[in-house]
Design an enzyme around this catalytic site. Structure first.
Site, PDB file in Angstrom:
ATOM      1  CB  THR A  29      -0.914   0.029   1.237  1.00 60.55           C
ATOM      2  OG1 THR A  29      -0.117   0.335   2.395  1.00 60.55           O
ATOM      3  CG2 THR A  29      -1.611  -1.313   1.446  1.00 60.55           C
ATOM      4  CB  CYS A  30       0.200   4.866  -0.116  1.00 60.90           C
ATOM      5  SG  CYS A  30      -1.098   5.019   1.126  1.00 60.90           S
ATOM      6  CB  ALA A  52     -13.650  22.241  -4.361  1.00 61.82           C
ATOM      7  CG  MET A 108     -11.259  17.616   3.074  1.00 59.77           C
ATOM      8  SD  MET A 108     -10.284  16.734   4.286  1.00 59.77           S
ATOM      9  CE  MET A 108      -8.977  17.940   4.563  1.00 59.77           C
TER      10      MET A 108
END
Length: 429
Positions: free
Chosen positions: A49-50, A185, A189
């Site tokens: 994973t990251c 947006a 997030m």
């Protein structure tokens, strides 16, 4: 052959090093497919994973696994030595349980890691590099992670902005399946907000972003779960009334949602309540909006306070979860020892049966040759008893000569107990 866990994570290695030894699913499948021809290392699962790359493998030693990890990524083993952690057998199982339960994650209690471990096992199975023994370990680990999730509160409190917004929506609205959500947006997030709410089963997500490309990317990521509509940014105000939940995080230097915009939207909604979350700094939503009846307005500071409180609760729950993981790891090791003992007992029984048949055949030959049957059977009994007791006698002698007397004492006490049970009269059925 031992079970090893070996790898690097966010605590032991930099992002640059983690990137160098990371595997995407396509490359991992390709690399693993060559392992079933490797006589030394062909029983393994790789979790990448990251935040971590870990190898879980049955091998003769940990160096073998380390060499494979370095070689598969074209780097020198020496570059990994100071960053790699390694665990063996019980410690490796405990580590894997902690990882799958979210106890070893950057964000304590994160739920995604369990799915990532399951995907890693699936890829390894497809490459035919998972033995039944290794598969049983992972099955038990998934059972342990499920118990940690269901019996402790380690993952039950929102500790990310995206998840916190989703939980707020559940608190304000009792029926998420009827909600329309607007994200103003489509950055990182709000993408998390949209994904969490989509997973919770909201009816529709409206994406309002200045650029179409990023909005389209987010739409594609969640379209399999929820109805999605992209709205041009200049049409934001006239579409506010359609949303029950609005999350805004534009990065603009000026407010993008005014008091009058929300007041007009409320009127169009016939004053049905709205949840508005302002994740932007500077703020996107006019703070006077909170004075409107029917509007719940939350800012970054409000959510951060909730997150800090929830993280503290997770840490407290993690103590209970750690105890549970250690207990479950011990149970799994006990099961494995019992299984191994069963195979040893089976082999001992088969050997004893073979010796019994050999001695019986010899005795029958002697009787058929005219020797006294009573004498032959006495000698048969004596010879067979000697052969069957020979391994036990060796073990008792070696235990008695060992520096640590506890093993001999344990054997002696348990043999005495078994003999005592044998001497007791059997109950008549």
């Amino acid at each position: 052959m031992s079970f090893f866990a070996l790898g690097v994570n966010h605590q032991t290695a930099s992002v640059e090093l983690r990137e160098r030894i990371a595997f995407n699913p396509e490359r991992l499948s390709e690399v693993l497919s060559t392992q079933n021809h490797n006589p030394d290392l062909h029983d393994m699962v790789v979790v990448s994973t990251c935040n971590r790359t870990e190898v879980y493998a049955m091998a003769e030693n940990a160096d073998m696994v380390l060499d494979w990890l370095a070689r598969s990524n074209g780097i020198d083993v020496k570059q990994l030595l100071n960053h790699v952690y390694r665990y063996e057998n019980a410690d490796a199982i405990t580590h894997l349980m902690r990882v799958a339960s979210g106890l070893d994650s950057l964000m304590l209690g994160e739920p995604q890691i369990l799915g990532q471990v399951k995907t890693a096992l699936s890829l390894a199975k497809d490459a035919h590099v998972v033995s039944p023994h290794l598969n049983r370990i992972f099955d038990y680990v998934f059972y342990a992670a499920k118990r940690v999730r269901s019996e402790t509160a380690v993952g039950s409190h929102a500790v990310s902005m995206g998840y916190a917004v989703a939980q707020l929506a559940l608190q304000v609205f009792s029926q998420p399946e009827k909600l329309t959500v607007m994200v103003v947006a489509a950055g990182e997030m709000n993408s998390l907000v949209a994904k969490h709410l989509a997973e919770m089963g909201v009816a529709k997500v409206l994406i309002c972003n200045r650029g179409h490309e990023r909005a389209e990317k987010l739409a594609q990521e969640i379209a399999h779960r929820v109805d999605v509509e992209i709205i041009p940014f200049h049409q934001l105000a006239e579409n506010l009334y359609r949303a029950d939940v609005i999350s805004s995080c534009t990065g603009s230097l000026h407010q993008v949602i005014s008091f009058n915009d929300v007041k007009t939207a409320l009127k169009k909604r016939r004053y049905q309540q709205m949840l508005m979350v302002d994740l932007a700094v500077p703020r996107d939503i006019d703070s006077k909006v909170e004075n409107l009846d029917g509007v719940f307005l939350y800012g970054v500071d409000d959510l951060q306070t909730v997150i800090e409180e929830n993280l503290a609760q997770r840490r407290q729950a993690a103590v209970e979860a750690e105890v549970m993981v250690n207990q479950l790891a011990t149970q799994l090791m006990t099961r494995q020892k019992v299984r191994e003992a069963g195979s040893t007992i089976q082999a001992y029984r088969e050997k004893s049966q073979e010796q019994s048949q050999q001695e019986l055949a010899l005795a029958m030959e002697r009787i058929q040759a005219g020797e006294d049957a009573s004498q032959v059977m006495q000698e048969f009994s004596h010879r067979l008893t000697q052969k069957l007791l020979h391994p036990t006698s060796i073990l008792l002698r070696e235990a008695a000569q060992a520096e640590d007397p506890t093993h001999f004492e344990w054997l002696q006490e348990n043999l005495d107990h078994i003999f005592e049970q044998e001497r007791k009269p059997k109950a008549v059925k």
